[in-house]
Design a protein around this motif. Structure first.
Motif, PDB file in Angstrom:
ATOM      1  N   ALA A  56       0.819  -1.212   0.000  1.00 50.43           N
ATOM      2  CA  ALA A  56       0.000   0.000   0.000  1.00 50.43           C
ATOM      3  C   ALA A  56       0.852   1.262   0.000  1.00 50.43           C
ATOM      4  CB  ALA A  56      -0.926   0.009   1.210  1.00 50.43           C
ATOM      5  N   ASP A  57       2.184   1.091   0.018  1.00 47.43           N
ATOM      6  CA  ASP A  57       3.110   2.221  -0.020  1.00 47.43           C
ATOM      7  C   ASP A  57       3.549   2.571  -1.434  1.00 47.43           C
ATOM      8  OD1 ASP A  57       3.356   3.084   2.589  1.00 47.43           O
ATOM      9  OD2 ASP A  57       4.995   1.713   3.072  1.00 47.43           O
ATOM     10  N   ALA A  58       3.752   1.539  -2.267  1.00 48.21           N
ATOM     11  CA  ALA A  58       4.509   1.774  -3.496  1.00 48.21           C
ATOM     12  C   ALA A  58       4.049   0.881  -4.639  1.00 48.21           C
ATOM     13  CB  ALA A  58       6.000   1.518  -3.231  1.00 48.21           C
ATOM     14  N   ASP A  59       4.192   1.415  -5.860  1.00 45.76           N
ATOM     15  CA  ASP A  59       4.170   0.570  -7.055  1.00 45.76           C
ATOM     16  C   ASP A  59       5.421  -0.296  -7.017  1.00 45.76           C
ATOM     17  OD1 ASP A  59       2.030   2.220  -7.748  1.00 45.76           O
ATOM     18  OD2 ASP A  59       2.596   2.278  -9.865  1.00 45.76           O
ATOM     19  N   GLU A  60       5.337  -1.499  -7.585  1.00 47.82           N
ATOM     20  CA  GLU A  60       6.491  -2.386  -7.612  1.00 47.82           C
ATOM     21  C   GLU A  60       6.881  -2.730  -9.045  1.00 47.82           C
ATOM     22  OE1 GLU A  60       5.867  -4.748  -3.362  1.00 47.82           O
ATOM     23  OE2 GLU A  60       6.018  -5.858  -5.253  1.00 47.82           O
ATOM     24  N   MET A  61       8.179  -2.809  -9.285  1.00 47.95           N
ATOM     25  CA  MET A  61       8.727  -3.381 -10.499  1.00 47.95           C
ATOM     26  C   MET A  61       9.555  -4.582 -10.097  1.00 47.95           C
ATOM     27  SD  MET A  61      11.611  -3.942 -12.463  1.00 47.95           S
ATOM     28  CE  MET A  61      12.877  -2.757 -12.067  1.00 47.95           C
ATOM     29  N   LEU A  62       9.189  -5.755 -10.600  1.00 47.95           N
ATOM     30  CA  LEU A  62       9.959  -6.967 -10.359  1.00 47.95           C
ATOM     31  C   LEU A  62      10.597  -7.383 -11.676  1.00 47.95           C
ATOM     32  CD1 LEU A  62       7.343  -9.052  -8.287  1.00 47.95           C
ATOM     33  CD2 LEU A  62       8.942  -7.322  -7.443  1.00 47.95           C
ATOM     34  N   PHE A  63      11.937  -7.439 -11.713  1.00 49.39           N
ATOM     35  CA  PHE A  63      12.614  -7.948 -12.904  1.00 49.39           C
ATOM     36  C   PHE A  63      13.074  -9.370 -12.615  1.00 49.39           C
ATOM     37  CE2 PHE A  63      16.434  -8.906 -15.348  1.00 49.39           C
ATOM     38  CZ  PHE A  63      15.953  -8.725 -16.643  1.00 49.39           C
ATOM     39  N   ILE A  64      12.625 -10.316 -13.435  1.00 49.74           N
ATOM     40  CA  ILE A  64      12.905 -11.727 -13.215  1.00 49.74           C
ATOM     41  C   ILE A  64      14.234 -12.084 -13.885  1.00 49.74           C
ATOM     42  CG2 ILE A  64      12.036 -14.074 -13.410  1.00 49.74           C
ATOM     43  CD1 ILE A  64      10.255 -12.182 -11.758  1.00 49.74           C
ATOM     44  N   TYR A  82      12.321 -15.728 -17.308  1.00 52.03           N
ATOM     45  CA  TYR A  82      13.576 -14.983 -17.391  1.00 52.03           C
ATOM     46  C   TYR A  82      13.436 -13.786 -18.330  1.00 52.03           C
ATOM     47  CZ  TYR A  82      18.287 -14.108 -19.339  1.00 52.03           C
ATOM     48  OH  TYR A  82      19.442 -13.528 -19.805  1.00 52.03           O
ATOM     49  N   GLY A  83      13.828 -12.611 -17.825  1.00 48.93           N
ATOM     50  CA  GLY A  83      13.812 -11.406 -18.644  1.00 48.93           C
ATOM     51  C   GLY A  83      12.547 -10.586 -18.567  1.00 48.93           C
ATOM     52  N   ASP A  84      11.575 -11.014 -17.782  1.00 46.37           N
ATOM     53  CA  ASP A  84      10.303 -10.287 -17.701  1.00 46.37           C
ATOM     54  C   ASP A  84      10.355  -9.194 -16.632  1.00 46.37           C
ATOM     55  OD1 ASP A  84       9.009 -11.619 -19.708  1.00 46.37           O
ATOM     56  OD2 ASP A  84       7.856 -12.938 -18.387  1.00 46.37           O
ATOM     57  N   TYR A  85       9.783  -8.042 -16.986  1.00 50.39           N
ATOM     58  CA  TYR A  85       9.436  -7.020 -16.004  1.00 50.39           C
ATOM     59  C   TYR A  85       7.987  -7.257 -15.585  1.00 50.39           C
ATOM     60  CZ  TYR A  85      13.404  -4.051 -17.572  1.00 50.39           C
ATOM     61  OH  TYR A  85      14.633  -3.533 -17.882  1.00 50.39           O
ATOM     62  N   LEU A  86       7.711  -7.179 -14.290  1.00 50.44           N
ATOM     63  CA  LEU A  86       6.340  -7.194 -13.787  1.00 50.44           C
ATOM     64  C   LEU A  86       6.089  -5.862 -13.099  1.00 50.44           C
ATOM     65  CD1 LEU A  86       6.269 -10.780 -12.207  1.00 50.44           C
ATOM     66  CD2 LEU A  86       5.329 -10.089 -14.431  1.00 50.44           C
ATOM     67  N   TYR A 183      -3.777  -1.582 -13.507  1.00 46.24           N
ATOM     68  CA  TYR A 183      -3.761  -3.028 -13.351  1.00 46.24           C
ATOM     69  C   TYR A 183      -2.326  -3.496 -13.571  1.00 46.24           C
ATOM     70  CZ  TYR A 183      -4.354  -2.219 -18.352  1.00 46.24           C
ATOM     71  OH  TYR A 183      -4.237  -1.729 -19.637  1.00 46.24           O
ATOM     72  N   PRO A 184      -1.956  -4.653 -13.043  1.00 47.01           N
ATOM     73  CA  PRO A 184      -0.599  -5.157 -13.246  1.00 47.01           C
ATOM     74  C   PRO A 184      -0.410  -5.652 -14.674  1.00 47.01           C
ATOM     75  CG  PRO A 184      -1.914  -6.778 -12.094  1.00 47.01           C
ATOM     76  CD  PRO A 184      -2.775  -5.555 -12.226  1.00 47.01           C
ATOM     77  N   TYR A 185       0.845  -5.641 -15.118  1.00 44.64           N
ATOM     78  CA  TYR A 185       1.157  -6.182 -16.437  1.00 44.64           C
ATOM     79  C   TYR A 185       2.615  -6.593 -16.468  1.00 44.64           C
ATOM     80  CZ  TYR A 185       3.263  -1.588 -17.482  1.00 44.64           C
ATOM     81  OH  TYR A 185       4.032  -0.450 -17.452  1.00 44.64           O
ATOM     82  N   GLY A 186       2.968  -7.358 -17.468  1.00 45.35           N
ATOM     83  CA  GLY A 186       4.347  -7.774 -17.659  1.00 45.35           C
ATOM     84  C   GLY A 186       4.848  -7.343 -19.025  1.00 45.35           C
ATOM     85  N   MET A 187       6.170  -7.328 -19.176  1.00 47.41           N
ATOM     86  CA  MET A 187       6.791  -7.017 -20.460  1.00 47.41           C
ATOM     87  C   MET A 187       8.197  -7.600 -20.454  1.00 47.41           C
ATOM     88  SD  MET A 187       7.548  -3.345 -22.338  1.00 47.41           S
ATOM     89  CE  MET A 187       5.887  -2.763 -22.052  1.00 47.41           C
ATOM     90  N   SER A 188       8.568  -8.280 -21.511  1.00 50.08           N
ATOM     91  CA  SER A 188       9.880  -8.899 -21.581  1.00 50.08           C
ATOM     92  C   SER A 188      10.928  -7.904 -22.063  1.00 50.08           C
ATOM     93  CB  SER A 188       9.852 -10.103 -22.528  1.00 50.08           C
ATOM     94  OG  SER A 188      11.163 -10.626 -22.712  1.00 50.08           O
ATOM     95  N   ILE A 189      12.105  -7.948 -21.441  1.00 50.33           N
ATOM     96  CA  ILE A 189      13.208  -7.108 -21.897  1.00 50.33           C
ATOM     97  C   ILE A 189      13.618  -7.494 -23.315  1.00 50.33           C
ATOM     98  CG2 ILE A 189      15.036  -8.620 -20.998  1.00 50.33           C
ATOM     99  CD1 ILE A 189      16.568  -6.076 -20.172  1.00 50.33           C
TER     100      ILE A 189
END
Length: 332
Positions: A56-64, A82-86, A183-189
């Motif tokens: 509830a504090d922050a947006d998150e970026m997770l790089f796999i 491997y290589g995905d940003y979430l 909404y959440p989404y992903g994108m590959s590097i």
């Protein structure tokens, strides 16, 4: 816990030396902080099957960096590899399901929305033809499912830097649908298409995301500068407006010597840095780079945590010294 509030040293950290932990949240270690963001690494071994999480504090970026699985959210599921940003907006309830125990994640917690650069979009929000990615590159939530269940559902809510444990009487994914643009989404590097030129292109061409007072860039395999007299290695510089954090993912890092996968370099704003000795000479005649890296540029200086110091590469600043007898005598 902050170890250094003010840092003007070139530093480096071996991210793969972070010890794996069973629990996803416990494995997340914050390494760098300022008023706009937290940056850290995680090495979780198991899925979050027995609880839910909401930041509830922050947006998150997770790089796999390593691992494969499914991000399950109140909006549906997103498969990752491997290589995905979430990108997970604040307030999103989610669980991480991993298919393996060897998982490595670079994460950013942003106290402002994480968004795509405005210069890539037109006035209607559509991506322009000169953008390095487009709408079809997004991994959208799928398999939306309403969980109409009652019971005891544990959820951890992060707010004001603290973690609160709650028990919900109904399943946190008890939604009949959703509306709007958050909404959440992903994108590959690997879907980031590099912009190249005859001479060395400035860092903004690598930009992938942005937030308040920071940008996130993707360095991907690309053609080197193709002017007949171009020197492919980047020039020495003093990034005046920002600190520069580079997370090395894979490939051959042309401008650096002895860099390992998962290693992080931190070059403070205003302090000159550039290719390591021999890198400029090695680059001459090369036609393309095979490096894969994530760069985070905070416009406000970052503080260094005690967790970061556990991974520090000692005397990294000496890696620019030319190791020969004449130089050793000079420095003595």
């Amino acid at each position: 816990e902050i170890a250094f509030e003010d840092n003007l040293r070139a530093l480096s950290f071996q991210g793969m030396e972070l010890e794996p932990e069973s629990d996803y949240l416990q494995s997340r270690k914050v390494l760098f902080v300022n008023g706009d963001m937290h940056i850290g690494l995680a090495a979780p071994m198991h899925s979050t099957t027995d609880y839910f999480f909401k930041n509830a504090d922050a947006d998150e970026m997770l790089f796999i960096h390593r691992g494969k699985g499914v991000l399950k959210t109140m909006y549906g599921s997103i498969d990752f590899e491997y290589g995905d940003y979430l990108i997970i907006p604040r307030g999103t309830v989610y669980q991480m399901f991993f298919e393996t125990e060897d998982n490595r994640i670079l994460f950013v917690e942003s106290f402002s929305p994480i968004e795509t650069p405005a210069r890539y979009r037109n006035q209607y929000g559509q991506f322009l033809e000169n953008s390095p990615f487009c709408e079809r590159d997004f991994k959208m939530p799928h398999s939306f499912e309403t969980h109409d269940e009652k019971g005891d559902f544990k959820i951890y809510i992060k707010k004001r830097g603290l973690m609160y444990g709650y028990i919900y009487e109904t399943h946190p994914f008890d939604l009949v649908g959703y509306d709007g643009c958050s909404y959440p989404y992903g994108m590959s590097i690997f879907n980031f298409e590099p912009i190249t030129g005859r001479i060395h292109m400035p860092p903004p061409i690598h930009q992938h995301f942005q937030g308040r007072n920071f940008v996130i860039c993707s360095f991907v395999p690309r053609l080197y500068d193709y002017h007949p007299e171009a020197i492919p290695a980047p020039y020495h510089h003093s990034n005046i407006d920002s600190d520069e954090l580079l997370y090395y993912v894979d490939g051959d890092f042309m401008s650096r010597n002895n860099i390992q996968k998962g290693q992080i370099t931190l070059h403070p704003g205003g302090i000159p840095h550039g290719p390591h000795p021999g890198a400029i000479e090695r680059s001459i005649g090369k036609k393309a780079t095979n490096e894969l890296a994530v760069m985070i540029d905070p416009f406000n200086p970052v503080q260094i945590t005690t967790e970061a110091l556990k991974l520090e590469v000692k005397d990294y600043y000496k890696s620019w010294l030319i190791k020969n007898k004449e130089t050793e005598l000079t420095h003595q």
